[in-house]
Design a protein around this motif. Structure first.
Motif, PDB file in Angstrom:
ATOM      1  N   TRP A 109       0.838  -1.197   0.000  1.00  0.00           N
ATOM      2  CA  TRP A 109       0.000   0.000   0.000  1.00  0.00           C
ATOM      3  C   TRP A 109       0.874   1.248   0.000  1.00  0.00           C
ATOM      4  CZ3 TRP A 109      -0.255   3.811   3.825  1.00  0.00           C
ATOM      5  CH2 TRP A 109      -1.228   4.789   3.607  1.00  0.00           C
ATOM      6  N   GLU A 130      -1.949   5.365  -4.429  1.00  0.00           N
ATOM      7  CA  GLU A 130      -2.864   5.836  -3.378  1.00  0.00           C
ATOM      8  C   GLU A 130      -2.124   6.045  -2.060  1.00  0.00           C
ATOM      9  OE1 GLU A 130      -6.560   4.061  -0.875  1.00  0.00           O
ATOM     10  OE2 GLU A 130      -6.711   3.883  -3.059  1.00  0.00           O
ATOM     11  N   LYS A 177       0.031   9.115  -2.216  1.00  0.00           N
ATOM     12  CA  LYS A 177      -0.793  10.332  -2.118  1.00  0.00           C
ATOM     13  C   LYS A 177      -1.150  10.623  -0.662  1.00  0.00           C
ATOM     14  CE  LYS A 177      -5.393  11.915  -3.288  1.00  0.00           C
ATOM     15  NZ  LYS A 177      -6.323  11.346  -2.351  1.00  0.00           N
ATOM     16  N   VAL A 178      -1.541   9.590   0.079  1.00  0.00           N
ATOM     17  CA  VAL A 178      -1.918   9.766   1.484  1.00  0.00           C
ATOM     18  C   VAL A 178      -0.701  10.206   2.308  1.00  0.00           C
ATOM     19  CG1 VAL A 178      -2.685   8.554   3.565  1.00  0.00           C
ATOM     20  CG2 VAL A 178      -3.865   8.182   1.399  1.00  0.00           C
ATOM     21  N   HIS A 237      -2.351   7.709   9.215  1.00  0.00           N
ATOM     22  CA  HIS A 237      -2.736   7.144   7.928  1.00  0.00           C
ATOM     23  C   HIS A 237      -2.922   5.649   8.102  1.00  0.00           C
ATOM     24  CE1 HIS A 237       1.663   7.017   8.103  1.00  0.00           C
ATOM     25  NE2 HIS A 237       1.550   5.849   7.509  1.00  0.00           N
ATOM     26  N   LYS A 279      -6.702   1.392   4.976  1.00  0.00           N
ATOM     27  CA  LYS A 279      -8.154   1.318   4.817  1.00  0.00           C
ATOM     28  C   LYS A 279      -8.737   2.631   4.296  1.00  0.00           C
ATOM     29  CE  LYS A 279     -12.362   0.548   7.469  1.00  0.00           C
ATOM     30  NZ  LYS A 279     -12.943   0.225   8.742  1.00  0.00           N
ATOM     31  N   TYR A 280      -8.079   3.759   4.566  1.00  0.00           N
ATOM     32  CA  TYR A 280      -8.613   5.067   4.228  1.00  0.00           C
ATOM     33  C   TYR A 280      -7.808   5.715   3.105  1.00  0.00           C
ATOM     34  CZ  TYR A 280     -11.020   4.321   8.597  1.00  0.00           C
ATOM     35  OH  TYR A 280     -11.794   3.782   9.591  1.00  0.00           O
ATOM     36  N   SER A 281      -8.495   6.410   2.219  1.00  0.00           N
ATOM     37  CA  SER A 281      -7.856   7.065   1.079  1.00  0.00           C
ATOM     38  C   SER A 281      -7.393   8.478   1.403  1.00  0.00           C
ATOM     39  CB  SER A 281      -8.843   7.128  -0.088  1.00  0.00           C
ATOM     40  OG  SER A 281      -9.245   5.838  -0.442  1.00  0.00           O
ATOM     41  N   TYR A 282      -7.505   8.866   2.663  1.00  0.00           N
ATOM     42  CA  TYR A 282      -7.136  10.220   3.080  1.00  0.00           C
ATOM     43  C   TYR A 282      -6.352  10.147   4.387  1.00  0.00           C
ATOM     44  CZ  TYR A 282     -11.164  11.030   0.062  1.00  0.00           C
ATOM     45  OH  TYR A 282     -12.043  11.014  -0.983  1.00  0.00           O
TER      46      TYR A 282
END
Length: 188
Positions: free
Chosen positions: A62, A67, A70-71, A157, A160-163
């Motif tokens: 991940w 993604e 980005k996070v 972070h 599980k979360y995109s932010y």
């Protein structure tokens, strides 16, 4: 009569003696040694061991994905504000968190062009069960596109979360404090 009294007192003394003896054992300090903080080398070894587990492998994948990058970049962009606990200007973009999130009460906010989850934790009602006031009651007045000032001590972070997830410690709108996290009682 004396024999009956002695017959009743003797078991009472035995039982109270056993109860007192158990109490003494419970109050003795534990023989276990307190765990010492890990050294830097031990922490590194533990981290390397974790990275070989299925969870560690998934996290590393991940982290290398677009993604994940980005996070992590979003979290790094606000790092200076987090470390100094200074004001960040934000705009509320959504009054609900992403579907499936388990962060408690929160909103989505945009800071410097990046989207963040602004999480406050689980909502607890007032101690009086007849009163339905919550500690986040003033935050429920927020609307989409509201400009707010936030301060936080941490940004997290998770795959599980995109932010990135900002822990909401202080929120202000129009020079009015909407929320200020109470300091912890245990001193940490």
């Amino acid at each position: 009569m004396k024999k009956v009294i002695y017959a009743l007192i003797l078991p009472l003394m035995v039982v109270s003696g056993l109860a007192f003896a158990n109490r003494e054992f419970k109050n003795e300090p534990s023989k276990k040694s307190a765990s010492k903080p890990l050294s830097a080398a031990a922490m590194k070894a533990e981290r390397e061991r974790w990275e070989t587990t299925p969870e560690g492998i998934r996290y590393k994948k991940w982290e290398a994905s677009p993604e994940g990058k980005k996070v992590l970049a979003g979290a790094a962009n606000i790092g200076k504000y987090i470390s100094t606990f200074t004001d960040m200007e934000a705009v509320v973009t959504s009054l609900s968190l992403p579907p499936g999130s388990q962060l408690g009460f929160g909103v989505m906010a945009r800071i410097n062009g990046d989207d963040y989850i602004l999480s406050f934790g689980t909502e607890k009602s007032d101690k009086n069960f007849l009163s339905f006031k919550s500690e986040f009651q003033s935050l429920h007045s927020l609307k989409v596109n509201d400009k707010i000032i936030i301060r936080s001590h941490s940004v997290l972070h998770a795959p599980k979360y995109s932010y990135p997830i900002i822990s909401g410690d202080y929120v202000e709108r129009d020079s009015k404090i909407l929320y200020k996290r109470a300091p912890r009682k245990d001193g940490c």
